[in-house]
Design a protein around this motif. Structure first.
Motif, mmCIF file in Angstrom:
data_model
loop_
_atom_site.group_PDB
_atom_site.id
_atom_site.type_symbol
_atom_site.label_atom_id
_atom_site.label_comp_id
_atom_site.label_asym_id
_atom_site.label_seq_id
_atom_site.Cartn_x
_atom_site.Cartn_y
_atom_site.Cartn_z
ATOM 1 N N PHE A 152 0.847 -1.198 0.000
ATOM 2 C CA PHE A 152 0.000 0.000 0.000
ATOM 3 C C PHE A 152 0.880 1.245 0.000
ATOM 4 C CE2 PHE A 152 -2.947 -3.218 1.184
ATOM 5 C CZ PHE A 152 -4.172 -2.787 0.667
ATOM 6 N N THR A 153 0.740 2.047 -1.016
ATOM 7 C CA THR A 153 1.562 3.246 -1.156
ATOM 8 C C THR A 153 0.677 4.441 -1.519
ATOM 9 O OG1 THR A 153 1.967 2.956 -3.545
ATOM 10 C CG2 THR A 153 3.470 1.807 -2.040
ATOM 11 N N ALA A 154 1.194 5.634 -1.303
ATOM 12 C CA ALA A 154 0.464 6.851 -1.696
ATOM 13 C C ALA A 154 1.397 7.720 -2.539
ATOM 14 C CB ALA A 154 -0.012 7.616 -0.463
ATOM 15 N N MET A 155 0.776 8.574 -3.343
ATOM 16 C CA MET A 155 1.536 9.278 -4.380
ATOM 17 C C MET A 155 2.105 10.614 -3.913
ATOM 18 S SD MET A 155 0.490 9.915 -8.313
ATOM 19 C CE MET A 155 -0.214 11.556 -8.338
ATOM 20 N N THR A 156 3.438 10.714 -3.948
ATOM 21 C CA THR A 156 4.099 12.018 -3.824
ATOM 22 C C THR A 156 4.991 12.263 -5.047
ATOM 23 O OG1 THR A 156 5.823 10.998 -2.454
ATOM 24 C CG2 THR A 156 4.053 12.164 -1.305
ATOM 25 N N ARG A 157 4.814 11.450 -6.066
ATOM 26 C CA ARG A 157 5.652 11.601 -7.261
ATOM 27 C C ARG A 157 5.358 12.896 -8.013
ATOM 28 N NH1 ARG A 157 8.838 7.773 -9.811
ATOM 29 N NH2 ARG A 157 9.983 8.739 -11.509
ATOM 30 N N LEU A 158 4.107 13.372 -7.934
ATOM 31 C CA LEU A 158 3.821 14.650 -8.580
ATOM 32 C C LEU A 158 4.598 15.762 -7.881
ATOM 33 C CD1 LEU A 158 2.362 16.482 -10.584
ATOM 34 C CD2 LEU A 158 0.335 16.382 -9.113
ATOM 35 N N ASP A 159 4.641 15.733 -6.569
ATOM 36 C CA ASP A 159 5.417 16.726 -5.820
ATOM 37 C C ASP A 159 6.899 16.624 -6.197
ATOM 38 O OD1 ASP A 159 3.044 17.375 -4.155
ATOM 39 O OD2 ASP A 159 3.327 15.309 -3.510
ATOM 40 N N HIS A 160 7.385 15.394 -6.303
ATOM 41 C CA HIS A 160 8.779 15.138 -6.692
ATOM 42 C C HIS A 160 9.075 15.745 -8.071
ATOM 43 C CE1 HIS A 160 12.470 12.595 -6.755
ATOM 44 N NE2 HIS A 160 12.256 12.588 -8.055
ATOM 45 N N ASN A 161 8.181 15.482 -9.017
ATOM 46 C CA ASN A 161 8.398 15.996 -10.373
ATOM 47 C C ASN A 161 8.310 17.520 -10.418
ATOM 48 O OD1 ASN A 161 8.821 13.427 -11.358
ATOM 49 N ND2 ASN A 161 6.722 13.167 -12.125
ATOM 50 N N ARG A 162 7.389 18.068 -9.628
ATOM 51 C CA ARG A 162 7.292 19.537 -9.547
ATOM 52 C C ARG A 162 8.598 20.124 -9.023
ATOM 53 N NH1 ARG A 162 1.290 19.348 -6.690
ATOM 54 N NH2 ARG A 162 0.063 19.636 -8.605
ATOM 55 N N ALA A 163 9.149 19.505 -7.988
ATOM 56 C CA ALA A 163 10.394 19.994 -7.386
ATOM 57 C C ALA A 163 11.554 19.900 -8.378
ATOM 58 C CB ALA A 163 10.700 19.199 -6.111
ATOM 59 N N LEU A 164 11.600 18.795 -9.139
ATOM 60 C CA LEU A 164 12.657 18.641 -10.150
ATOM 61 C C LEU A 164 12.664 19.813 -11.115
ATOM 62 C CD1 LEU A 164 12.559 14.900 -11.335
ATOM 63 C CD2 LEU A 164 14.513 16.097 -10.297
ATOM 64 N N THR A 165 11.484 20.156 -11.613
ATOM 65 C CA THR A 165 11.424 21.222 -12.615
ATOM 66 C C THR A 165 11.733 22.586 -12.009
ATOM 67 O OG1 THR A 165 9.912 19.993 -14.008
ATOM 68 C CG2 THR A 165 9.931 22.380 -14.304
ATOM 69 N N GLN A 166 11.243 22.847 -10.778
ATOM 70 C CA GLN A 166 11.560 24.133 -10.141
ATOM 71 C C GLN A 166 13.073 24.296 -9.975
ATOM 72 O OE1 GLN A 166 9.394 26.631 -9.539
ATOM 73 N NE2 GLN A 166 7.887 25.295 -10.509
ATOM 74 N N LEU A 167 13.738 23.229 -9.569
ATOM 75 C CA LEU A 167 15.184 23.291 -9.349
ATOM 76 C C LEU A 167 15.929 23.410 -10.684
ATOM 77 C CD1 LEU A 167 17.497 23.224 -7.295
ATOM 78 C CD2 LEU A 167 17.462 20.721 -7.429
ATOM 79 N N ALA A 168 15.483 22.649 -11.672
ATOM 80 C CA ALA A 168 16.139 22.710 -12.984
ATOM 81 C C ALA A 168 16.019 24.114 -13.579
ATOM 82 C CB ALA A 168 15.519 21.672 -13.929
ATOM 83 N N GLN A 169 14.837 24.716 -13.426
ATOM 84 C CA GLN A 169 14.641 26.059 -13.994
ATOM 85 C C GLN A 169 15.475 27.098 -13.250
ATOM 86 O OE1 GLN A 169 10.356 26.607 -14.204
ATOM 87 N NE2 GLN A 169 10.181 25.296 -16.021
ATOM 88 N N LYS A 170 15.564 26.959 -11.943
ATOM 89 C CA LYS A 170 16.375 27.900 -11.157
ATOM 90 C C LYS A 170 17.846 27.850 -11.590
ATOM 91 C CE LYS A 170 17.922 30.218 -7.436
ATOM 92 N NZ LYS A 170 17.800 31.687 -7.334
ATOM 93 N N LEU A 171 18.335 26.623 -11.842
ATOM 94 C CA LEU A 171 19.759 26.462 -12.141
ATOM 95 C C LEU A 171 20.056 26.496 -13.640
ATOM 96 C CD1 LEU A 171 20.605 23.649 -9.548
ATOM 97 C CD2 LEU A 171 21.196 26.078 -9.399
ATOM 98 N N GLY A 172 19.011 26.524 -14.457
ATOM 99 C CA GLY A 172 19.238 26.516 -15.902
ATOM 100 C C GLY A 172 19.865 25.213 -16.383
ATOM 101 N N VAL A 173 19.492 24.106 -15.736
ATOM 102 C CA VAL A 173 19.992 22.791 -16.156
ATOM 103 C C VAL A 173 18.808 21.952 -16.619
ATOM 104 C CG1 VAL A 173 21.923 22.906 -14.527
ATOM 105 C CG2 VAL A 173 19.804 21.744 -13.840
#
Ligand code: NAX
Length: 328
Positions: A152-173
């Motif tokens: 039994f698991t619950a989803m935090t992958r959307l939060d994970h993916n959101r964080a990836l993009t915020q960090l990538a955009q901040k760093l330009g990577v």
């Protein structure tokens, strides 16, 4: 030829369901060689809409899709199922207290847990998307004593993916330059997106950012409140991105996470990192041989400790509430 995998989707006529079903049927959930049979569960008034979606699925002529069945009865919908995506939930309506919300969802996730216990396949894997996802997963799990708890698991992958993009955009990577990001805790506004253990092209994420004010006042709240920002902009809650995250979660669970990286998922705690045993809380996880494992041995500094503890505290309170309500 491989036997088809049975996938049950609840809330199939909803907006996440509409974004999810076509991707499952096209092979993105389990892999391009795995045939699937869909089992859709809806409440009676939404069965007709689910039938409409099934007509469209037929019209895609997906080579991997070997059948679609539609139910308004949980026992039937979970019978023999291998993967259960619990998307349908009771949304918070105006004036509803958190206790009322948990109670209303108990009325959905308790019988669904019982139905999974009664009839699902031995290798059943459950992902809860419907909110409050972590505690809904806990309720379902409590009513499926014959199923190993870690299924039994619950989803935090959307939060994970959101964080990836915020960090990538901040760093330009690019996204692929970032590894080992973590979402800790509850899928709620208290969640903690952690970049201290992240690696950006081999250096620490926090060092690469080197901007504490951005981390504290921009990154963390932007990730945690992204759901509300989407509603504000789109006039409807996240759907395609939520479906995408559900695909990512199950794909990695079944097929494994890449070497040298990890992801985030809410799984039953074994007590790691001071998270009380049994809470379904988000951790840094890898998937090996079809099971999630919590990444061990990370140093947690005071900044992170405070935020992890706050989110875990909220999960403990939710567990206390559903205990008092007799739901677990
Ligand atoms: P919709 O309201 O569009 O669809 C929900 C569907 O569930 C409806 O068709 C409804 O008839 C059905 N349903 C209700 N009770 C049911 C039951 N007992 N059995 C089967 N079906 C039932 O919502 P949607 O936008 O698709 O969102 C679904 C859930 O995902 C919500 O609880 C939402 O809060 C949650 N989310 C979770 C996210 C996460 O990251 N964990 C992000 C996206 C989303 O907000």
């Amino acid at each position: 030829a491989q036997a088809p995998v049975n996938v049950t989707v609840t809330g199939a006529a909803g907006q996440i369901g509409y974004a999810l079903l076509f991707r499952i049927a096209s092979g993105q959930l389990l892999g391009a060689d795995t045939p699937v049979k869909l089992r859709l569960l809806e409440i009676p008034p939404a069965v007709k809409a689910a039938e409409g979606t099934a007509m469209e699925l037929d019209d895609c002529a997906f080579p991997l899709l070997q059948g679609i069945d539609i139910f308004d009865d949980a026992r039937q919908a979970f019978d023999g199922t291998n993967v259960a995506l619990l998307v349908g939930a009771r949304p918070r309506s105006k004036g509803m207290e958190r206790g009322d919300l948990l109670e209303a969802n108990g009325g959905i996730f308790k019988p669904q847990g019982e139905a999974i216990n009664a009839g699902a396949a031995d290798d059943i894997r459950v992902l809860v998307v419907g909110n409050p996802a972590n505690t809904n997963a806990l309720i379902a799990q409590a009513h499926a004593p014959d199923v190993p708890a870690e299924r039994f698991t619950a989803m935090t992958r959307l939060d994970h993916n959101r964080a990836l993009t915020q960090l990538a955009q901040k760093l330009g990577v690019s996204i692929t330059d970032i590894k080992k990001l973590t979402i800790w805790g509850n899928h709620s506004a208290t969640q903690y997106p952690d970049i201290f253990h992240a690696e950006v092209n081999g250096t620490s994420g926090a060092a690469a950012v080197n901007d504490d004010a951005w981390l504290r006042d921009d990154f963390i709240p932007t990730v945690a409140k992204r759901g509300a920002a989407i509603i504000e902009a789109r006039g409807a809650s996240s759907a395609a991105s939520a479906a995408n995250a559900a695909i990512d979660h199950v794909y990695d669970w079944v097929n494994g996470t890449p070497e040298g990286d990890w992801t985030s998922a809410a799984i039953p705690s074994d007590g790691s990192y001071g998270v009380p045993e049994g809470l379904i809380s988000s951790f840094p996880v890898v998937s090996r041989n079809g099971s999630w494992e919590i990444v061990q041995g990370l140093e947690i500094d005071a900044f992170s400790r405070k935020r992890i503890d706050a989110s875990v505290q909220e999960l403990s309170e939710e567990r206390d509430t559903v205990r008092k309500l007799g739901l677990i």
